[in-house]
Motif scaffolding. Structure first.
Motif, short mmCIF file in Angstrom:
data_model
loop_
_atom_site.label_atom_id
_atom_site.label_comp_id
_atom_site.label_asym_id
_atom_site.label_seq_id
_atom_site.Cartn_x
_atom_site.Cartn_y
_atom_site.Cartn_z
N UNK A 132 0.82 -1.22 0.00
CA UNK A 132 0.00 0.00 0.00
C UNK A 132 0.84 1.26 0.00
N UNK A 133 2.15 1.13 0.28
CA UNK A 133 2.98 2.34 0.18
C UNK A 133 4.06 2.14 -0.88
N UNK A 134 4.49 3.25 -1.44
CA UNK A 134 5.52 3.17 -2.46
C UNK A 134 5.01 3.51 -3.84
N UNK A 135 3.67 3.67 -3.96
CA UNK A 135 3.05 4.24 -5.17
C UNK A 135 3.07 3.38 -6.42
N UNK A 136 3.56 2.14 -6.31
CA UNK A 136 3.53 1.27 -7.50
C UNK A 136 2.13 0.69 -7.65
N UNK A 137 1.53 0.91 -8.79
CA UNK A 137 0.19 0.36 -9.05
C UNK A 137 0.25 -0.35 -10.40
N UNK A 138 -0.63 -1.31 -10.60
CA UNK A 138 -0.57 -1.98 -11.89
C UNK A 138 -1.31 -3.30 -11.93
N UNK B 12 3.42 4.73 -11.47
CA UNK B 12 3.63 5.21 -10.11
C UNK B 12 2.54 6.26 -9.86
N UNK B 13 1.74 6.05 -8.85
CA UNK B 13 0.63 6.99 -8.62
C UNK B 13 0.35 7.07 -7.13
N UNK B 14 0.40 8.28 -6.59
CA UNK B 14 0.24 8.44 -5.14
C UNK B 14 -1.22 8.49 -4.72
N UNK B 15 -1.55 7.84 -3.60
CA UNK B 15 -2.90 8.02 -3.03
C UNK B 15 -2.98 9.35 -2.29
N UNK C 153 7.60 -0.28 12.24
CA UNK C 153 9.03 -0.49 11.93
C UNK C 153 9.21 -0.94 10.48
N UNK C 154 8.34 -1.87 10.05
CA UNK C 154 8.45 -2.37 8.67
C UNK C 154 8.14 -1.25 7.68
N UNK C 155 7.12 -0.45 8.01
CA UNK C 155 6.76 0.67 7.13
C UNK C 155 7.91 1.67 7.02
N UNK C 156 8.59 1.89 8.15
CA UNK C 156 9.69 2.86 8.13
C UNK C 156 10.82 2.38 7.23
N UNK C 157 11.07 1.06 7.24
CA UNK C 157 12.11 0.53 6.34
C UNK C 157 11.72 0.85 4.90
N UNK C 158 10.47 0.53 4.54
CA UNK C 158 10.06 0.75 3.14
C UNK C 158 10.04 2.25 2.82
N UNK C 159 9.50 3.03 3.74
CA UNK C 159 9.41 4.47 3.48
C UNK C 159 10.79 5.08 3.24
N UNK C 160 11.75 4.74 4.07
CA UNK C 160 13.08 5.35 3.93
C UNK C 160 13.69 5.03 2.57
#
Ligand SMILES: NC(=O)c1ccc[n+]([C@@H]2O[C@H](COP(=O)([O-])OP(=O)(O)OC[C@H]3O[C@@H](n4cnc5c(N)ncnc54)[C@H](O)[C@@H]3O)[C@@H](O)[C@H]2O)c1
Length: 335
Positions: A132-138, A151-154, A207-214
């Motif tokens: 759900x994060x990272x903007x990759x859709x498809x 790439x498309x942001x919510x 914590x997992x989200x922070x890894x992906x976000x960074x």
């Protein structure tokens, strides 16, 4: 709790769904909202959504559960359905479901009327910590997964772990696999958590989200640093392909893939040897792998035919310690 991406926020919390209406009203002045979901999630959460969004007229577009809905056919049918339901360019779309619904709805949002606002409400653990994060859709094509996309942001992502109470154990474990991966590549504390816990809380999700976000913030369009998120995925994808995406779920496939990547890392003298047994026991504890494990030679032909790989050399993620990863180059003949 709020995490910030460049152009949108991620709200994370138990019963965060209670805030949904307030968040929407802060930017949206219309009455109609369109929710794309699958049959399973619709069955469980339709009434909750009607209750939580009581000030809006809700329109549900319901697709079949599972990867087959990330198809061109479902994309076109759902888009036509939204237009038939009178969705206009200024209306709001919600993706309510797992990664399939998030990717499909995000792609519809990116393309319908050249772009409409949408919100991600992920309801699987995998979607909450990863897709759900990272903007990759498809969507998938006959020739491969995720080949048509953008790439498309919510507008925002709302992550409420209470949705996970209805998730099956096997689906839950697919999210754990991605969280173990996140720990291995960038957060030792997160990885160690899984040595003694089976269920996660909001804290580990964060914590997992922070890894992906960074990583995503450093490389939004997946050109460099973001590659480390693919740890375990080269062989994981090969396993999924070999078994026609049927026998192994994604988290299981990447678990075997992570073990193979550690083996290759050890052979290349990048990864410390003790890590193989350490990671194997964590993956086994979470029922993500069982013997016999895959060998590289079982999978090479599926790696060579991966449509996203360039020629004979490709980037390959190795661990140089728990919580620390590095992008290396690997030649097909080298392993
Ligand atoms: N965009 C990205 O960056 C990204 C990253 C990783 C994965 N993905 C994609 O995510 C997809 C996989 O996502 P997934 O694992 O969430 O699969 P999924 O969306 O198919 O959901 C798995 C199953 O769980 C059910 N379900 C969902 N929420 C539930 C709930 N709260 N209670 C009970 N059942 C529920 C669904 O109906 C479905 O049957 C793949 O298509 C993959 O390519 C995308």
């Amino acid at each position: 709790m709020k995490l910030k991406m460049k152009t949108y926020d991620i709200y994370v919390g138990e019963y965060e769904i209670n805030q949904l209406e307030t968040y929407i009203k802060s930017f949206y002045q219309y009455k109609d909202i369109y929710i794309v979901t699958d049959e399973t999630v619709h069955h469980i959460y339709r009434d909750l959504m009607i209750e939580k969004l009581s000030q809006f007229n809700l329109h549900f577009c319901v697709v079949k559960p599972g990867e087959t809905s990330k198809s061109f056919k479902t994309y076109i049918e759902t888009t036509e359905n939204l237009i038939d339901l009178n969705m206009k360019r200024n209306h709001l779309l919600i993706a309510l479901g797992g990664g399939v619904i998030g990717d499909l709805t995000g792609f519809i949002a990116a393309t319908l009327y050249r772009g409409v606002n949408y919100i991600q409400i992920p309801t699987t653990l995998l979607a909450q910590v990863d897709s759900s994060i990272g903007s990759k859709v498809g969507i998938d094509l006959k020739s491969g997964k995720n080949l048509l996309g953008s790439f498309y942001d919510p507008k925002f992502v709302l992550i409420d772990p209470t949705f996970l109470k209805t998730l099956s154990d096997r689906e839950y474990r697919q999210g754990i696999a991605e969280m173990i991966k996140a720990g291995l590549i960038a957060n030792k504390e997160l990885y160690n958590f899984f040595k003694s816990h089976e269920k996660v809380t909001k804290n580990e999700i964060l914590l997992a989200l922070q890894v992906k976000r960074d990583v995503v913030l450093k490389d939004p369009f997946d050109l460099n640093e973001r590659l480390i998120l693919n740890f375990g995925h080269t062989f994981g994808h090969a396993i999924e392909k070999k078994f026609n995406y049927e026998t192994y779920k994604h988290g299981e496939a990447i678990s075997y893939g992570m073990l193979l990547a550690i083996k290759i890392g050890i052979a290349k003298k990048i990864t410390p040897a003790y890590m193989y047994e350490d990671v194997k026991s964590v993956l086994k504890k979470h029922h993500l792998i069982e013997e016999p494990y895959f060998k590289v030679k079982d999978l090479v032909e599926y790696i060579k035919t991966d449509k996203k790989h360039m020629a004979n050399t490709f980037h390959f993620i190795c661990l140089n310690d728990i919580g620390s990863s590095v992008i290396t180059n690997l030649k097909v003949g080298e392993f």
